[in-house]
Design an enzyme around this catalytic site. Structure first.
Site, PDB file in Angstrom:
ATOM      1  N   GLU A  31      41.042 135.494  14.136  1.00 55.24           N
ATOM      2  CA  GLU A  31      42.323 134.971  14.704  1.00 55.24           C
ATOM      3  C   GLU A  31      42.462 135.566  15.953  1.00 55.24           C
ATOM      4  OE1 GLU A  31      45.064 134.937  10.642  1.00 55.24           O
ATOM      5  OE2 GLU A  31      44.884 136.889  11.550  1.00 55.24           O
ATOM      6  N   CYS A  73      49.574 143.629  16.136  1.00 55.97           N
ATOM      7  CA  CYS A  73      48.350 144.741  16.064  1.00 55.97           C
ATOM      8  C   CYS A  73      48.472 144.861  14.483  1.00 55.97           C
ATOM      9  CB  CYS A  73      48.628 145.882  16.631  1.00 55.97           C
ATOM     10  SG  CYS A  73      48.385 145.862  18.399  1.00 55.97           S
ATOM     11  N   CYS A  99      45.316 149.351   8.832  1.00 59.40           N
ATOM     12  CA  CYS A  99      44.823 148.148   9.522  1.00 59.40           C
ATOM     13  C   CYS A  99      44.489 146.915   8.444  1.00 59.40           C
ATOM     14  CB  CYS A  99      43.701 148.546  10.656  1.00 59.40           C
ATOM     15  SG  CYS A  99      43.321 146.891  11.357  1.00 59.40           S
ATOM     16  N   CYS A 104      44.806 138.303  23.035  1.00 55.01           N
ATOM     17  CA  CYS A 104      44.176 139.348  22.184  1.00 55.01           C
ATOM     18  C   CYS A 104      43.038 138.629  21.503  1.00 55.01           C
ATOM     19  CB  CYS A 104      45.209 139.785  21.454  1.00 55.01           C
ATOM     20  SG  CYS A 104      44.678 141.126  20.004  1.00 55.01           S
ATOM     21  N   CYS A 125      39.739 151.640   8.940  1.00 54.67           N
ATOM     22  CA  CYS A 125      41.129 152.468   9.355  1.00 54.67           C
ATOM     23  C   CYS A 125      42.058 151.868   8.258  1.00 54.67           C
ATOM     24  CB  CYS A 125      41.664 151.826  10.708  1.00 54.67           C
ATOM     25  SG  CYS A 125      40.352 152.188  12.018  1.00 54.67           S
ATOM     26  N   CYS A 178      35.742 143.487   9.878  1.00 57.26           N
ATOM     27  CA  CYS A 178      35.470 144.790  10.446  1.00 57.26           C
ATOM     28  C   CYS A 178      34.573 145.839   9.947  1.00 57.26           C
ATOM     29  CB  CYS A 178      36.576 145.620  11.054  1.00 57.26           C
ATOM     30  SG  CYS A 178      36.710 146.782  12.163  1.00 57.26           S
TER      31      CYS A 178
HETATM   32  N1  SAH Z   1      38.821 148.231  16.483  1.00 55.38           N
HETATM   33  C1  SAH Z   1      39.456 148.246  18.055  1.00 55.38           C
HETATM   34  C2  SAH Z   1      40.097 147.108  18.139  1.00 55.38           C
HETATM   35  C3  SAH Z   1      40.880 146.431  17.019  1.00 55.38           C
HETATM   36  S1  SAH Z   1      42.343 147.209  16.690  1.00 55.38           S
HETATM   37  C4  SAH Z   1      40.213 149.465  18.063  1.00 55.38           C
HETATM   38  O1  SAH Z   1      40.469 150.201  16.915  1.00 55.38           O
HETATM   39  O2  SAH Z   1      40.756 149.843  19.053  1.00 55.38           O
HETATM   40  C5  SAH Z   1      43.670 147.109  17.978  1.00 55.38           C
HETATM   41  C6  SAH Z   1      44.952 148.070  17.776  1.00 55.38           C
HETATM   42  O3  SAH Z   1      45.622 147.924  16.827  1.00 55.38           O
HETATM   43  C7  SAH Z   1      44.256 149.431  17.656  1.00 55.38           C
HETATM   44  O4  SAH Z   1      44.771 150.514  18.398  1.00 55.38           O
HETATM   45  C8  SAH Z   1      44.571 149.767  16.136  1.00 55.38           C
HETATM   46  O5  SAH Z   1      44.722 151.111  15.922  1.00 55.38           O
HETATM   47  C9  SAH Z   1      45.944 149.102  16.161  1.00 55.38           C
HETATM   48  N2  SAH Z   1      46.427 148.935  14.765  1.00 55.38           N
HETATM   49  C10 SAH Z   1      45.687 148.651  13.746  1.00 55.38           C
HETATM   50  N3  SAH Z   1      46.488 148.524  12.651  1.00 55.38           N
HETATM   51  C11 SAH Z   1      47.685 148.361  13.270  1.00 55.38           C
HETATM   52  C12 SAH Z   1      48.979 148.151  12.534  1.00 55.38           C
HETATM   53  N4  SAH Z   1      49.082 148.183  11.317  1.00 55.38           N
HETATM   54  N5  SAH Z   1      49.995 148.508  13.186  1.00 55.38           N
HETATM   55  C13 SAH Z   1      49.844 148.663  14.564  1.00 55.38           C
HETATM   56  N6  SAH Z   1      48.899 148.956  15.253  1.00 55.38           N
HETATM   57  C14 SAH Z   1      47.820 148.772  14.513  1.00 55.38           C
END
Ligand code: SAH
Length: 346
Positions: free
Chosen positions: A94, A339, A121, A107, A118, A114
């Protein structure tokens, strides 16, 4: 047996020139085809009108032009657009167009699924299937640029690698894609308008610094205390904050480019005074700014956005030490485009 034709867009310009030379043609033909592929976005050899029919047939026999296909486009009430992008092998990623009054940001995804874990996420719940190729990253940007022109009457202005995947775990392809995006033969965008966001892979941050990249770096920090960070981002166990700090110092020494820390404040996880103090300490290592991002719930309440009061505490403490802090509100939540929500629900 059917021979497998090579994706022509995996070739560099030099390799294309060589191909023509090897086939008794002029190397210059390679430049023309390259321009068709990257500058004009040709989807078939047939369209390459300044190339002779015989040459086009040779290309046809040897290569395919793989292209992404926007399978589904969803538009949010706030103007955000989410594309479900089908790759040549049927997998789906996406990408999102985020409009503000002054800019349009793409974006984009860097991996299918991935490799990281995390816990807050949605993408981390998908297995990492594979890395995206440079052309698959580039195509996402082109698709969003087209949508920006169509729906917002202006070209794309910024790119963030904050879609699915960890860009630094697919470093070479991300770099090649950015090369194409910034080159005059590609989109000619300034690297200063591109941000690569990482969960923080120290070795790769140093590599980027050595490579003297010109784009910006964002780090998803979320906690400056190892114990807390490991609980929410388990890979932190392998890349502790001390190593991240060292890599970021290295980055700044080499690039002089300020780092952005992304940070979500969750209730009962990192909303204590000691969390704030740890962040302030971490922020003093290299010039930076802090984006406090709104949490987009993805589960049944294990993680909850902290109260406004807690977020204000962060802002006040950071500002009292003269750090730049922005509060980033989510966009496109109604279509799961915000995000951390990218997980191919469809
Ligand atoms: N792997 C990379 C890029 C993808 S995540 C990274 O970790 O930076 C992009 C951003 O979205 C990151 O800052 C991540 O911490 C944030 N993110 C992930 N899950 C989220 C959520 N449920 N709500 C808000 N931000 C989130």
């Amino acid at each position: 047996m059917k021979s497998v034709k090579k994706d022509i867009r995996a070739l560099t310009k030099e390799q294309l020139r060589q191909f023509f030379e090897d086939n008794g043609d002029k190397a210059f033909r390679g430049n023309q085809v390259y321009e068709w592929l990257w500058g004009k976005g040709a989807h078939s050899f047939e369209n390459m009108t300044n190339i002779s029919k015989t040459t086009r047939e040779v290309l046809e026999q040897n290569f395919v032009i793989n292209h992404i296909k926007v399978d589904q486009m969803q538009r949010s009430a706030d103007g955000t657009i989410k594309n479900a992008v089908r790759l040549h092998d049927g997998l789906v990623v996406e990408s999102v167009l985020i409009p503000t009054p002054t800019r349009t940001t793409a974006c984009v995804s860097s991996q299918v699924g991935c490799s990281l874990d995390c816990r807050f996420c949605a993408t981390s719940r998908l297995k990492r299937m594979r890395n995206l190729n440079p052309d698959e990253i580039y195509d996402q940007v082109v698709a969003i640029d087209n949508e920006s022109r169509l729906y917002h009457n202006r070209p794309l202005s910024n790119i963030v690698f904050m879609g699915m995947g960890e860009p630094l775990m697919n470093y070479n392809n991300v770099l090649k894609a950015i090369d194409k995006i910034t080159s005059e033969e590609g989109l000619g965008m300034s690297p200063k308008r591109i941000t690569v966001s990482t969960s923080g892979v120290p070795k790769m941050i140093k590599k980027m610094a050595d490579d003297k990249v010109k784009f910006k770096l964002a780090v998803s920090l979320h906690s400056a205390i190892d114990e807390v960070r490991t609980a929410i981002m388990p890979f932190n166990k392998n890349f502790p904050l001390s190593e991240l700090k060292e890599a970021l110092e290295y980055w700044y020494t080499k690039t002089k480019s300020r780092i952005t820390y992304e940070y979500i404040v969750w209730k009962g996880i990192n909303d204590r005074e000691e969390d704030i103090n740890a962040l302030i300490r971490f922020c003093s290592y290299v010039p930076c700014k802090i984006n406090l991002i709104e949490y987009n719930p993805i589960d049944d309440g294990e993680f909850q956005q902290a109260s406004n009061q807690s977020i204000d505490n962060y802002i006040r403490a950071l500002e009292s030490k003269a750090f730049v802090v922005n509060v980033r509100r989510s966009r496109g939540k109604d279509i799961d485009a915000a995000c951390g929500q990218l997980a191919n629900k469809s």
